[in-house]
Design a protein around this motif. Sequence first.
Motif, PDB file in Angstrom:
ATOM      1  N   VAL A  80       0.841  -1.203   0.000  1.00 47.64           N
ATOM      2  CA  VAL A  80       0.000   0.000   0.000  1.00 47.64           C
ATOM      3  C   VAL A  80       0.873   1.249   0.000  1.00 47.64           C
ATOM      4  CG1 VAL A  80      -1.765   1.285   1.255  1.00 47.64           C
ATOM      5  CG2 VAL A  80      -1.871  -1.207   1.177  1.00 47.64           C
ATOM      6  N   TRP A  81       1.949   1.230   0.789  1.00 46.97           N
ATOM      7  CA  TRP A  81       2.868   2.378   0.835  1.00 46.97           C
ATOM      8  C   TRP A  81       3.463   2.652  -0.544  1.00 46.97           C
ATOM      9  CZ3 TRP A  81       8.205   2.635  -0.046  1.00 46.97           C
ATOM     10  CH2 TRP A  81       8.839   3.823   0.344  1.00 46.97           C
ATOM     11  N   ALA A  82       3.867   1.605  -1.243  1.00 45.67           N
ATOM     12  CA  ALA A  82       4.428   1.782  -2.582  1.00 45.67           C
ATOM     13  C   ALA A  82       3.413   2.402  -3.528  1.00 45.67           C
ATOM     14  CB  ALA A  82       4.899   0.434  -3.126  1.00 45.67           C
ATOM     15  N   ARG A  83       2.151   1.994  -3.392  1.00 44.18           N
ATOM     16  CA  ARG A  83       1.109   2.554  -4.247  1.00 44.18           C
ATOM     17  C   ARG A  83       0.942   4.054  -3.990  1.00 44.18           C
ATOM     18  NH1 ARG A  83      -2.560   5.516  -5.254  1.00 44.18           N
ATOM     19  NH2 ARG A  83      -4.722   5.099  -5.791  1.00 44.18           N
ATOM     20  N   TYR A  84       0.967   4.462  -2.703  1.00 43.16           N
ATOM     21  CA  TYR A  84       0.772   5.871  -2.373  1.00 43.16           C
ATOM     22  C   TYR A  84       1.998   6.712  -2.700  1.00 43.16           C
ATOM     23  CZ  TYR A  84      -3.810   5.541  -0.245  1.00 43.16           C
ATOM     24  OH  TYR A  84      -5.161   5.387  -0.052  1.00 43.16           O
ATOM     25  N   GLY A  89     -10.425  13.397   6.540  1.00 43.64           N
ATOM     26  CA  GLY A  89     -11.357  12.290   6.680  1.00 43.64           C
ATOM     27  C   GLY A  89     -11.547  11.532   5.381  1.00 43.64           C
ATOM     28  N   ARG A  90     -11.686  12.256   4.265  1.00 42.11           N
ATOM     29  CA  ARG A  90     -11.843  11.606   2.965  1.00 42.11           C
ATOM     30  C   ARG A  90     -10.603  10.801   2.613  1.00 42.11           C
ATOM     31  NH1 ARG A  90      -9.747  12.510  -1.788  1.00 42.11           N
ATOM     32  NH2 ARG A  90     -10.855  11.912  -3.708  1.00 42.11           N
ATOM     33  N   SER A  91      -9.422  11.370   2.847  1.00 43.68           N
ATOM     34  CA  SER A  91      -8.179  10.669   2.542  1.00 43.68           C
ATOM     35  C   SER A  91      -8.035   9.414   3.398  1.00 43.68           C
ATOM     36  CB  SER A  91      -6.982  11.599   2.765  1.00 43.68           C
ATOM     37  OG  SER A  91      -7.066  12.741   1.940  1.00 43.68           O
ATOM     38  N   ALA A  92      -8.481   9.496   4.666  1.00 44.66           N
ATOM     39  CA  ALA A  92      -8.437   8.314   5.539  1.00 44.66           C
ATOM     40  C   ALA A  92      -9.379   7.229   5.031  1.00 44.66           C
ATOM     41  CB  ALA A  92      -8.796   8.711   6.965  1.00 44.66           C
ATOM     42  N   LEU A  93     -10.539   7.618   4.507  1.00 46.21           N
ATOM     43  CA  LEU A  93     -11.469   6.646   3.946  1.00 46.21           C
ATOM     44  C   LEU A  93     -10.881   5.969   2.710  1.00 46.21           C
ATOM     45  CD1 LEU A  93     -14.784   8.664   4.300  1.00 46.21           C
ATOM     46  CD2 LEU A  93     -14.259   6.497   5.439  1.00 46.21           C
ATOM     47  N   LEU A  94     -10.183   6.746   1.883  1.00 40.14           N
ATOM     48  CA  LEU A  94      -9.532   6.154   0.720  1.00 40.14           C
ATOM     49  C   LEU A  94      -8.442   5.187   1.141  1.00 40.14           C
ATOM     50  CD1 LEU A  94      -9.122   5.964  -2.326  1.00 40.14           C
ATOM     51  CD2 LEU A  94      -7.613   7.954  -2.181  1.00 40.14           C
ATOM     52  N   ASP A 114     -13.061  22.549  -2.885  1.00 37.64           N
ATOM     53  CA  ASP A 114     -11.660  22.439  -3.299  1.00 37.64           C
ATOM     54  C   ASP A 114     -11.558  21.923  -4.735  1.00 37.64           C
ATOM     55  OD1 ASP A 114     -10.959  23.270  -0.788  1.00 37.64           O
ATOM     56  OD2 ASP A 114     -10.414  21.286  -0.045  1.00 37.64           O
ATOM     57  N   SER A 115     -10.412  22.225  -5.365  1.00 40.96           N
ATOM     58  CA  SER A 115     -10.170  21.755  -6.726  1.00 40.96           C
ATOM     59  C   SER A 115      -9.840  20.265  -6.734  1.00 40.96           C
ATOM     60  CB  SER A 115      -9.017  22.535  -7.358  1.00 40.96           C
ATOM     61  OG  SER A 115      -7.791  22.211  -6.697  1.00 40.96           O
ATOM     62  N   ASP A 116      -9.955  19.658  -7.904  1.00 42.71           N
ATOM     63  CA  ASP A 116      -9.602  18.242  -8.048  1.00 42.71           C
ATOM     64  C   ASP A 116      -8.134  18.015  -7.719  1.00 42.71           C
ATOM     65  OD1 ASP A 116     -12.175  17.734  -8.825  1.00 42.71           O
ATOM     66  OD2 ASP A 116     -11.744  17.745 -10.973  1.00 42.71           O
ATOM     67  N   ALA A 117      -7.271  18.970  -8.114  1.00 40.03           N
ATOM     68  CA  ALA A 117      -5.832  18.831  -7.862  1.00 40.03           C
ATOM     69  C   ALA A 117      -5.544  18.808  -6.364  1.00 40.03           C
ATOM     70  CB  ALA A 117      -5.073  19.973  -8.533  1.00 40.03           C
ATOM     71  N   THR A 118      -6.216  19.694  -5.621  1.00 42.35           N
ATOM     72  CA  THR A 118      -6.017  19.733  -4.168  1.00 42.35           C
ATOM     73  C   THR A 118      -6.466  18.434  -3.519  1.00 42.35           C
ATOM     74  OG1 THR A 118      -6.309  22.133  -4.108  1.00 42.35           O
ATOM     75  CG2 THR A 118      -6.659  20.943  -2.049  1.00 42.35           C
ATOM     76  N   THR A 119      -7.636  17.959  -3.899  1.00 43.11           N
ATOM     77  CA  THR A 119      -8.171  16.725  -3.328  1.00 43.11           C
ATOM     78  C   THR A 119      -7.290  15.537  -3.659  1.00 43.11           C
ATOM     79  OG1 THR A 119     -10.424  17.607  -3.442  1.00 43.11           O
ATOM     80  CG2 THR A 119     -10.187  15.216  -3.252  1.00 43.11           C
ATOM     81  N   LEU A 120      -6.822  15.452  -4.904  1.00 37.45           N
ATOM     82  CA  LEU A 120      -5.962  14.337  -5.303  1.00 37.45           C
ATOM     83  C   LEU A 120      -4.646  14.363  -4.540  1.00 37.45           C
ATOM     84  CD1 LEU A 120      -5.405  11.928  -7.181  1.00 37.45           C
ATOM     85  CD2 LEU A 120      -4.524  13.557  -8.867  1.00 37.45           C
ATOM     86  N   PHE A 121      -4.071  15.550  -4.362  1.00 34.58           N
ATOM     87  CA  PHE A 121      -2.787  15.657  -3.683  1.00 34.58           C
ATOM     88  C   PHE A 121      -2.900  15.219  -2.219  1.00 34.58           C
ATOM     89  CE2 PHE A 121       1.007  17.609  -1.936  1.00 34.58           C
ATOM     90  CZ  PHE A 121       1.926  17.423  -2.945  1.00 34.58           C
ATOM     91  N   TYR A 122      -3.957  15.675  -1.530  1.00 32.77           N
ATOM     92  CA  TYR A 122      -4.132  15.299  -0.125  1.00 32.77           C
ATOM     93  C   TYR A 122      -4.424  13.800   0.019  1.00 32.77           C
ATOM     94  CZ  TYR A 122      -3.856  19.911   1.991  1.00 32.77           C
ATOM     95  OH  TYR A 122      -3.395  21.124   2.456  1.00 32.77           O
ATOM     96  N   SER A 123      -5.116  13.241  -0.960  1.00 30.46           N
ATOM     97  CA  SER A 123      -5.428  11.811  -0.901  1.00 30.46           C
ATOM     98  C   SER A 123      -4.160  10.983  -0.814  1.00 30.46           C
ATOM     99  CB  SER A 123      -6.230  11.409  -2.141  1.00 30.46           C
ATOM    100  OG  SER A 123      -7.445  12.105  -2.204  1.00 30.46           O
ATOM    101  N   ASN A 124      -3.173  11.331  -1.610  1.00 28.91           N
ATOM    102  CA  ASN A 124      -1.915  10.583  -1.625  1.00 28.91           C
ATOM    103  C   ASN A 124      -1.007  10.968  -0.449  1.00 28.91           C
ATOM    104  OD1 ASN A 124      -2.508   9.217  -4.101  1.00 28.91           O
ATOM    105  ND2 ASN A 124      -2.018  11.095  -5.197  1.00 28.91           N
ATOM    106  N   LEU A 125      -1.026  12.249  -0.078  1.00 25.18           N
ATOM    107  CA  LEU A 125      -0.133  12.731   0.975  1.00 25.18           C
ATOM    108  C   LEU A 125      -0.433  12.063   2.313  1.00 25.18           C
ATOM    109  CD1 LEU A 125       2.098  14.691   1.875  1.00 25.18           C
ATOM    110  CD2 LEU A 125       0.307  16.407   2.268  1.00 25.18           C
TER     111      LEU A 125
END
Length: 303
Positions: free
Chosen positions: A54-58, A88-93, A189-200
Amino acid sequence: MTPPSPPTPTPDAARLRRLRLLGIALMCGAVACFTCIDTTAKYLGRHYDIIEVVWARYVSALVLAFLVFNPLTRPGVLRTRRPLLQIGRSALLLGTTVFNFLALKFLQLDQALAIMFSTPLMVAALAGPMLGERIGPRRWAAIAVGLVGVVLVLQPGFGAVHPAAVLSVLAAACSAFYAIATRVLARFDSDATTLFYSNLLGVLLLTPLVPFVWTTPTDPLHLALMVMFGAFGSLGHYLLIVAHRHTPASVLSPFIYTQLLWVVAAGWLVFGDVPNQWTLAGAAVVIASGLYLVHRERVRRTG
């Protein structure tokens, strides 16, 4: 008497048809990329601890997102109007990914996917109390029937499916709440912001754990797959975005279920797995319920 020839489509109609076909092709390509993620996770999960996988994927996804969005030159990417909701969303992902990858260690690809197909049903059920959307009796009936399909896949009492199927149910539940959170965040928020936080967040939470389970990849194929993890996901989401730019979501939604064809092929080619009749029957019920919900949504919007 010679029958009249069919009318020649106008240039606008022909262009619209081409764009729709392009969108459908892109959607099928997107779900193929998502199949590559699950196949890679199942393959690597046989050789490495799931935390490392999972870490490698992120990490690979975060590096790719950093290269594309570069928050050093675009600091606005890191600004969010709803930081707690982003976390919270990033934790759910992350929960979706962990539960799904754990399940794939024991389940066939088609079994895990058939259960994950219940996510739209859960989203439809949650949209009422959480988003204030009206859910009529027909949609509730479709949701109930779809969950019966999930029960067919799980085969309770028959002992044919590994108990890890429960992990797939948890992954689907996390994914449903994740989808609801994504809808809400799209307003702020923008898609870019949401995507970045999801991985971070995934990288920040998993990195302290990785040293305790780390196994250094020595096989070049394993290393390549770890690096490509993020590319599969990013390419899949990019194709998804472009597909929706060309084609209405109501047209594209049914083609999400073509992923079942991809996973059956991948499971057979890579792992020698063949789907059983319970999985196929349950998947058929879940897909039929999902398609009916798409139909009802289309009727509601045009009514």
